[in-house]
Motif scaffolding. Structure first.
Motif, PDB file in Angstrom:
ATOM      1  N   ILE A 274       1.282   5.202   0.107  1.00  0.00           N
ATOM      2  CA  ILE A 274       0.500   5.969   1.072  1.00  0.00           C
ATOM      3  C   ILE A 274       1.319   6.094   2.356  1.00  0.00           C
ATOM      4  CG2 ILE A 274      -1.685   6.120   2.320  1.00  0.00           C
ATOM      5  CD1 ILE A 274      -2.886   4.216   0.226  1.00  0.00           C
ATOM      6  N   ASP A 275       1.627   7.308   2.722  1.00  0.00           N
ATOM      7  CA  ASP A 275       2.469   7.583   3.894  1.00  0.00           C
ATOM      8  C   ASP A 275       3.753   6.739   3.867  1.00  0.00           C
ATOM      9  OD1 ASP A 275       0.444   9.244   4.653  1.00  0.00           O
ATOM     10  OD2 ASP A 275      -0.344   7.943   6.233  1.00  0.00           O
ATOM     11  N   GLY A 276       4.330   6.626   2.691  1.00  0.00           N
ATOM     12  CA  GLY A 276       5.574   5.891   2.545  1.00  0.00           C
ATOM     13  C   GLY A 276       5.412   4.390   2.422  1.00  0.00           C
ATOM     14  N   VAL A 277       4.210   3.880   2.549  1.00  0.00           N
ATOM     15  CA  VAL A 277       3.971   2.438   2.429  1.00  0.00           C
ATOM     16  C   VAL A 277       3.530   2.148   0.994  1.00  0.00           C
ATOM     17  CG1 VAL A 277       2.615   0.470   3.277  1.00  0.00           C
ATOM     18  CG2 VAL A 277       3.252   2.331   4.840  1.00  0.00           C
ATOM     19  N   SER A 278       4.223   1.209   0.340  1.00  0.00           N
ATOM     20  CA  SER A 278       3.821   0.855  -1.027  1.00  0.00           C
ATOM     21  C   SER A 278       2.734  -0.199  -0.995  1.00  0.00           C
ATOM     22  CB  SER A 278       5.027   0.294  -1.800  1.00  0.00           C
ATOM     23  OG  SER A 278       6.035   1.271  -1.837  1.00  0.00           O
ATOM     24  N   VAL A 279       1.687   0.027  -1.776  1.00  0.00           N
ATOM     25  CA  VAL A 279       0.620  -0.986  -1.882  1.00  0.00           C
ATOM     26  C   VAL A 279       0.253  -1.210  -3.337  1.00  0.00           C
ATOM     27  CG1 VAL A 279      -0.651  -0.971   0.304  1.00  0.00           C
ATOM     28  CG2 VAL A 279      -1.051   0.852  -1.359  1.00  0.00           C
ATOM     29  N   SER A 280      -0.243  -2.392  -3.576  1.00  0.00           N
ATOM     30  CA  SER A 280      -0.728  -2.739  -4.903  1.00  0.00           C
ATOM     31  C   SER A 280      -2.182  -3.157  -4.739  1.00  0.00           C
ATOM     32  CB  SER A 280       0.115  -3.886  -5.448  1.00  0.00           C
ATOM     33  OG  SER A 280      -0.265  -4.163  -6.765  1.00  0.00           O
ATOM     34  N   VAL A 281      -3.073  -2.422  -5.374  1.00  0.00           N
ATOM     35  CA  VAL A 281      -4.509  -2.690  -5.191  1.00  0.00           C
ATOM     36  C   VAL A 281      -5.213  -2.698  -6.546  1.00  0.00           C
ATOM     37  CG1 VAL A 281      -4.601  -1.642  -2.879  1.00  0.00           C
ATOM     38  CG2 VAL A 281      -5.051  -0.224  -4.891  1.00  0.00           C
ATOM     39  N   PRO A 282      -6.397  -3.315  -6.602  1.00  0.00           N
ATOM     40  CA  PRO A 282      -7.158  -3.290  -7.853  1.00  0.00           C
ATOM     41  C   PRO A 282      -7.453  -1.853  -8.278  1.00  0.00           C
ATOM     42  CG  PRO A 282      -8.119  -4.866  -6.320  1.00  0.00           C
ATOM     43  CD  PRO A 282      -7.081  -4.107  -5.554  1.00  0.00           C
ATOM     44  N   SER A 283      -7.499  -1.610  -9.574  1.00  0.00           N
ATOM     45  CA  SER A 283      -7.663  -0.239 -10.076  1.00  0.00           C
ATOM     46  C   SER A 283      -9.028   0.357  -9.732  1.00  0.00           C
ATOM     47  CB  SER A 283      -7.463  -0.215 -11.594  1.00  0.00           C
ATOM     48  OG  SER A 283      -8.374  -1.114 -12.198  1.00  0.00           O
ATOM     49  N   SER A 284      -9.952  -0.500  -9.314  1.00  0.00           N
ATOM     50  CA  SER A 284     -11.283   0.004  -8.975  1.00  0.00           C
ATOM     51  C   SER A 284     -11.333   0.588  -7.555  1.00  0.00           C
ATOM     52  CB  SER A 284     -12.296  -1.146  -9.063  1.00  0.00           C
ATOM     53  OG  SER A 284     -11.929  -2.168  -8.158  1.00  0.00           O
ATOM     54  N   TYR A 285     -10.231   0.449  -6.822  1.00  0.00           N
ATOM     55  CA  TYR A 285     -10.220   0.907  -5.429  1.00  0.00           C
ATOM     56  C   TYR A 285     -10.199   2.430  -5.318  1.00  0.00           C
ATOM     57  CZ  TYR A 285      -9.525  -3.444  -2.770  1.00  0.00           C
ATOM     58  OH  TYR A 285      -9.696  -4.640  -2.148  1.00  0.00           O
ATOM     59  N   THR A 286     -10.715   2.908  -4.180  1.00  0.00           N
ATOM     60  CA  THR A 286     -10.527   4.317  -3.839  1.00  0.00           C
ATOM     61  C   THR A 286      -9.293   4.422  -2.954  1.00  0.00           C
ATOM     62  OG1 THR A 286     -11.835   4.110  -1.828  1.00  0.00           O
ATOM     63  CG2 THR A 286     -13.030   4.743  -3.826  1.00  0.00           C
ATOM     64  N   VAL A 287      -8.841   5.646  -2.735  1.00  0.00           N
ATOM     65  CA  VAL A 287      -7.685   5.859  -1.862  1.00  0.00           C
ATOM     66  C   VAL A 287      -7.993   5.340  -0.451  1.00  0.00           C
ATOM     67  CG1 VAL A 287      -6.241   7.622  -0.756  1.00  0.00           C
ATOM     68  CG2 VAL A 287      -6.798   7.811  -3.193  1.00  0.00           C
ATOM     69  N   LEU A 288      -9.250   5.529  -0.021  1.00  0.00           N
ATOM     70  CA  LEU A 288      -9.648   5.055   1.309  1.00  0.00           C
ATOM     71  C   LEU A 288      -9.485   3.536   1.416  1.00  0.00           C
ATOM     72  CD1 LEU A 288     -11.017   5.744   4.074  1.00  0.00           C
ATOM     73  CD2 LEU A 288     -13.206   5.266   2.968  1.00  0.00           C
ATOM     74  N   GLU A 289      -9.938   2.822   0.385  1.00  0.00           N
ATOM     75  CA  GLU A 289      -9.829   1.362   0.399  1.00  0.00           C
ATOM     76  C   GLU A 289      -8.380   0.908   0.308  1.00  0.00           C
ATOM     77  OE1 GLU A 289     -14.153   0.353  -1.687  1.00  0.00           O
ATOM     78  OE2 GLU A 289     -12.458   0.962  -2.913  1.00  0.00           O
ATOM     79  N   ALA A 290      -7.596   1.623  -0.483  1.00  0.00           N
ATOM     80  CA  ALA A 290      -6.175   1.282  -0.613  1.00  0.00           C
ATOM     81  C   ALA A 290      -5.452   1.486   0.720  1.00  0.00           C
ATOM     82  CB  ALA A 290      -5.537   2.131  -1.700  1.00  0.00           C
ATOM     83  N   ALA A 291      -5.801   2.577   1.406  1.00  0.00           N
ATOM     84  CA  ALA A 291      -5.172   2.866   2.695  1.00  0.00           C
ATOM     85  C   ALA A 291      -5.522   1.769   3.701  1.00  0.00           C
ATOM     86  CB  ALA A 291      -5.628   4.224   3.207  1.00  0.00           C
ATOM     87  N   LYS A 292      -6.769   1.344   3.666  1.00  0.00           N
ATOM     88  CA  LYS A 292      -7.228   0.270   4.554  1.00  0.00           C
ATOM     89  C   LYS A 292      -6.356  -0.968   4.323  1.00  0.00           C
ATOM     90  CE  LYS A 292     -10.257  -1.774   7.205  1.00  0.00           C
ATOM     91  NZ  LYS A 292     -10.393  -1.319   8.579  1.00  0.00           N
ATOM     92  N   GLU A 293      -6.135  -1.268   3.041  1.00  0.00           N
ATOM     93  CA  GLU A 293      -5.303  -2.417   2.647  1.00  0.00           C
ATOM     94  C   GLU A 293      -3.876  -2.267   3.176  1.00  0.00           C
ATOM     95  OE1 GLU A 293      -7.131  -4.492   0.643  1.00  0.00           O
ATOM     96  OE2 GLU A 293      -5.765  -5.598  -0.671  1.00  0.00           O
ATOM     97  N   ALA A 294      -3.400  -1.023   3.206  1.00  0.00           N
ATOM     98  CA  ALA A 294      -2.027  -0.767   3.668  1.00  0.00           C
ATOM     99  C   ALA A 294      -1.961  -0.647   5.191  1.00  0.00           C
ATOM    100  CB  ALA A 294      -1.504   0.508   3.013  1.00  0.00           C
TER     101      ALA A 294
END
Lengths: 589, 165
Positions: A8-28
Motif C-alpha cells: 500500500i503506497d509502496g509499504v509492504s504489509v502482511s495481514v490476515p486474509s479476512s482484512y479489508t484494504v482499509l484495515e490493512a492500510a491502518k496496520e501499515a
C-alpha cells in the motif's frame, strides 16, 4: 491464521486474509479517509470517500469493503483518487445544509474535517436541495435531515441495538432516514439511547439541548440550583477539552461545575449508593419471600423503555427502584429541603448525565411527587456540560482539583462510581448484599467476573451466605434481547439477578457522551478505556461498599427509616407500564 | 374484471396464511410477503405492516422503507377499478402523459388518489414490459395498448357501466 501480503503506497504489509484494504492500510500506518464506515457498526461502502486505486483493477474500490488479496498493489493517494474523493465530497456538500458556524457539530464533524483536509473551497454543483424534516418533538433527540449525508451509520447503530427504528425511506433524490412513515421519533418506539447520535458523523442527530434552562435557573435569584453529576461523566468529560480518552477528570469536573454558579453540587454516586441499599434489600426480599425473579436492574432508562416497548412481560421483573439521579432528586426535594429550610418548589435539580434517555425519563409521570414537583427538573448531557464550561470561559485543563459539596449528600463510595461501567451495578449490589447476608465486612468484594466488554452477556455464579446464586449482566439492548429470549424459551431459568444497561459498555458509552470520530474508533475501544477511569477511582476511595457510606446511614437514621420502608417506597420506588409499538394513532394528525 | 372483494375476516385469514409461510425468515422474505399482502388488501396499511414486521422479525421502519422505495407498493387503498398508466420511457415517448391527463380529467381525481365512492383510482408505473404496445394503460389486469386520449372516455364508460355508477 492465513496471511496475505500486499503493498500500500509502496509499504509492504502482511495481514490476515479476512482484512479489508482499509484495515490493512491502518496496520501499515496509512490513513484512508472514511465517512460512512464505523468500526463494528457500519461497513457499507456507500459514501465512496475511502476509494483507492488498485493496480489491474477495473475501477476504484471502496477500501472499507474491499477484501485484501495476495500481491495486491494499492495506491491511496494518486491524483485520480484525490480528484474522485473531492468530487464525491462536493456532491455530498451540494445537498447538505452547510451552516457550519451555527451547527452543533461545528469542529467535531467528520464532513467538515474531510472538506478541510481535501481543500474544498467551493461547491461547484448547484441545484435543488432535497426537502428536509426537523423533528424536535421528543425530549431527548432532535433529527435535522437537512444535515443528513445518508451514510447509514445511525440506521446501522439502531439495528445493532436490535431496534431498527431508523431506516432509509423513499427513493433516489427523495431518500431520507427516519422512522416508519417518517413520523417523529417521539411517536415511534424509540428508547432514546442516543447511539444514533454518537454514530452520526455530522449534525443530523443530536440531543435536545437544555443548557439555556440551566443558565436561566442559575441566574434566577429565587431558584436554589442543585447540580448532580453521574459517575460516567468524569470518565469522558476530559475528552471534550483535549485530554486523552480514559482520563479520570473528577477533580476538574467538580471545579468546573462549581464555577458555573450552582448553589450546590453533588455526585450522583450518592444516589447510586442509595440505589444499592434499596435494590439490594429488594433483591434479598424477593429471594426470601418468593418474589418475581430474576430481578432486573432499572437504572438505565433506555433499557427500561426497551422493556416497556419490546418485553412488557418482564415488567414485573424490573426492580421498582428509581434510577440513582431520580432518587437523589427526590431526596434533595425532601430531606435536603427540610434540613436547609428551603421550599422544595424553589429548588431546581439539574442532572448531568452521559445519557439522552434520561431527559425523557425525567418527564415520566411516575417521577412527579405528590406536590406535582418533578424529582429532577432538567437533564443535560456530558456534551452540554462541556458547552456550558466553554461558554463560561473556564479553562478546564488548568483548573485545580475539587470535589462535590460535602454536606448531607456529599459522600460516595467506590461502589457508586462503578455504576457507570457495565457490570458495575451488579458488583456494587453484590458487595452490599453479601455483607448484609453474612453480617460481616467481607474482604473479597471485587467481582471481576462481571466486569469487561469482551462479552455482551456475562454470567457468574456467586456465593452469598453459603448459597450459590446465578447472575447475568447484559450491555446493549441487543444483548438484553438475546438474554431475555433465552429466558423466555427456557434455556436460562435459574438467574436470580440481572443487570441490563441500554448501551454497549454501559453508561460510559451512553448517547450523551463526547462523540469520538470514526478514525479514532478504529484503534481505541472507548468502552474499556473509559471504564478504567472508574475502576481506578473505585480503588482509591476510602469506602468501596454502599452501606458504608456514613451519610447514607444518617439519611436512613434521620429520615427514611429503613431500606424498602414506607417512606422509601414513596420517594425512591416507581412503576412501569407497557407501551404500544406504532399504534394506529401515530398516523392521525 | 374487478377485484374480488374480500371481507375483513377473509383478508385476515389469508394474510395469516401468508405470514405463517414466511414466519421468522427476515429481510429476504419481505418482498414476497408484501406483494402477497398487497394482493389481499389492495394496499399496505399500517396494521398490515405491523403484522408483516412481527412475523418476519424485522422492524416496522424496515418494512416501510421497502414499501416507500418501490412504486409497486401502495400505502393508499386502490379503487375497485385501478387505472394504472405506464410512464416508462417507451410509453412516455408515445404520449402516455396525455393519457394520464385525460383519465384524471374524466374521473375528476389526481394520480395516486381514489374516487369518493372507492370505485376508481389512478396511479402510474414505470414500464410494464409491454413496450411494443406503447402507450399502455392497465385497468386492474386488463391491458390497453396503442391508446390515444380520445379513446379514454369509452373505456371509462365501460367500467362505469360494469360498476353500475
Amino acid at each position: 491464521m492465513n496471511m496475505v501480503n500486499l503493498t500500500i503506497d509502496g509499504v509492504s504489509v502482511s495481514v490476515p486474509s479476512s482484512y479489508t484494504v482499509l484495515e490493512a492500510a491502518k496496520e501499515a500506518g496509512i490513513k484512508i479517509p472514511t465517512l460512512c464506515y464505523l468500526k463494528d457498526v457500519n461497513q457499507a461502502g456507500a459514501c465512496r470517500i475511502c476509494l483507492v486505486e488498485i493496480e489491474k483493477a477495473r475501477a476504484l474500490a471502496a477500501a472499507c469493503v474491499m477484501p485484501v488479496s495476495e500481491g495486491m498493489v494499492v495506491h491511496t493517494n494518486s491524483p485520480k483518487v484525490r480528484d474522485t474523493r473531492k468530487n464525491t465530497l462536493e456532491m455530498i456538500l451540494s445537498d447538505h445544509n452547510v451552516d457550519c458556524l451555527s451547527c452543533i457539530r461545528n469542529q467535531n464533524c467528520e464532513l467538515q474535517t474531510l472538506s478541510q483536509e481535501y481543500g474544498i473551497r467551493k461547491v461547484t454543483f448547484s441545484g435543488v436541495k432535497s426537502s428536509s424534516v426537523m423533528d424536535t418533538k421528543s425530549f431527548s433527540i432532535v433529527r435535522d435531515s437537512s444535515k443528513c449525508v445518508k451514510c447509514g451509520r445511525c440506521v446501522a447503530a439502531c439495528q445493532k441495538q436490535s431496534i431498527g427504528l431508523l431506516s432509509f425511506l423513499n427513493r433516489g433524490f427523495e431518500t431520507t432516514v427516519g422512522p416508519a412513515f417518517d413520523i417523529s421519533m417521539a411517536d415511534a418506539p424509540c428508547i432514546y439511547c442516543g447511539q444514533c447520535i454518537v454514530a452520526c458523523p455530522v449534525g443530523a442527530l443530536y440531543e435536545k439541548e437544555e443548557t439555556e434552562q440551566v443558565w436561566n435557573a442559575i441566574n434566577d435569584p429565587s431558584k436554589h440550583v442543585v447540580m448532580q453529576v453521574a459517575p460516567a461523566v468524569r470518565a469522558a468529560i476530559g475528552e471534550e477539552f483535549g485530554l486523552p480518552i480514559g482520563t479520570r477528570a473528577t477533580g476538574k469536573m467538580f471545579a468546573a461545575i462549581k464555577r458555573l454558579g450552582a448553589d450546590k453540587v453533588y455526585d450522583t454516586n450518592f444516589g447510586a449508593d442509595l440505589t444499592i441499599m434499596e435494590e439490594g434489600t429488594e433483591l434479598i426480599n424477593r429471594i426470601k419471600n418468593g418474589g418475581v425473579l430474576p430481578m432486573i436492574t432499572s437504572c438505565s432508562p433506555g433499557w427500561v423503555r426497551f422493556c416497556e416497548f419490546y418485553f412488557p412481560e418482564f415488567i414485573p421483573n424490573l426492580s421498582t427502584c428509581k434510577s440513582p439521579h431520580e432518587m437523589e432528586g427526590a431526596i434533595i426535594k425532601t430531606f435536603y429541603a427540610q434540613k436547609n429550610g428551603i421550599d422544595p418548589k424553589d429548588i431546581f435539580v439539574v442532572s448531568v448525565m452521559p445519557c439522552t434517555s434520561k431527559k425523557t425519563e425525567a418527564e415520566r409521570e411516575q417521577l412527579v411527587n405528590k406536590d406535582g414537583l418533578k424529582d429532577v427538573d432538567c437533564v443535560i448531557t456530558t456534551r452540554e456540560l462541556a458547552r456550558m464550561i466553554r461558554e463560561a470561559g473556564i479553562d478546564f485543563k488548568s483548573l485545580p482539583d475539587d470535589g462535590p459539596d460535602s454536606d448531607l449528600l456529599g459522600e460516595y463510595t467506590g461502589a457508586g462510581v462503578i455504576f457507570g461501567a457495565t457490570g458495575g451495578v451488579m458488583e456494587a449490589a453484590l458487595r452490599t448484599v453479601a455483607d448484609i447476608l453474612e453480617n460481616k465486612d467481607l474482604p473479597d468484594f471485587e467481582y471481576t467476573q462481571v466486569r469487561g466488554v469482551e462479552a455482551d452477556v456475562k454470567e457468574a455464579t456467586v456465593n452469598l451466605a453459603g448459597k450459590d446464586i446465578k447472575v447475568a449482566v447484559a450491555h446493549s439492548t441487543a444483548a438484553a434481547r438475546k438474554l431475555l429470549d433465552s429466558i423466555k424459551d427456557g434455556t436460562n431459568n435459574d438467574y436470580a439477578f440481572i443487570e441490563v444497561m441500554g448501551c454497549s459498555g454501559g453508561c460510559v458509552c451512553g448517547g450523551g457522551q463526547p462523540i469520538i470520530d470514526a478514525q479514532t474508533l478504529m484503534s481505541i475501544d472507548i468502552r474499556a478505556e473509559r471504564a478504567k477511569a472508574l475502576y481506578e477511582e473505585d480503588k482509591i476511595l476510602p469506602e468501596r461498599k454502599s452501606h458504608k457510606n456514613s451519610q447514607i446511614n444518617k439519611l436512613y437514621e434521620e429520615f427514611l427509616g429503613e431500606p424498602n420502608g414506607h417512606l422509601s417506597h414513596e420517594l425512591l420506588h416507581t412503576s412501569y407500564s407497557k407501551r404500544e409499538i406504532y399504534p394506529d394513532s401515530v398516523l392521525e394528525d | 374484471m374487478s377485484i374480488i372483494k374480500l371481507t375483513p375476516e377473509e383478508q385476515a385469514t389469508k394474510l395469516e396464511a401468508v405470514l405463517s409461510k414466511y414466519k421468522g425468515q427476515g429481510q429476504k422474505a419481505l418482498m414476497s410477503t408484501l406483494q402477497q399482502a398487497q394482493e389481499i388488501y389492495g394496499y399496505l396499511p399500517l396494521p398490515v405492516q405491523r403484522k408483516v414486521a412481527d412475523a418476519l422479525d424485522v422492524s416496522v421502519a424496515n418494512v416501510y422503507g421497502v414499501i416507500s422505495f418501490y412504486s409497486f407498493f401502495s400505502l393508499k387503498p386502490k379503487g375497485e377499478y385501478a387505472f394504472n398508466v405506464c410512464l416508462g420511457t417507451a410509453c412516455y415517448v408515445k404520449g402516455s402523459q396525455a393519457l394520464l391527463d385525460k383519465i384524471e380529467e374524466s374521473l375528476g381525481i389526481k394520480s395516486g388518489d381514489v374516487t369518493e365512492d372507492t370505485k376508481f383510482s389512478i396511479s402510474s408505473c414505470r414500464c410494464v414490459g409491454a413496450c411494443g404496445l406503447a402507450p399502455v394503460l392497465l385497468v386492474n389486469d386488463d391491458v390497453y395498448g396503442r391508446l390515444t386520449p380520445d379513446e379514454i372516455p369509452a373505456i371509462i364508460a365501460k367500467y362505469k357501466e360494469e360498476a353500475n355508477v
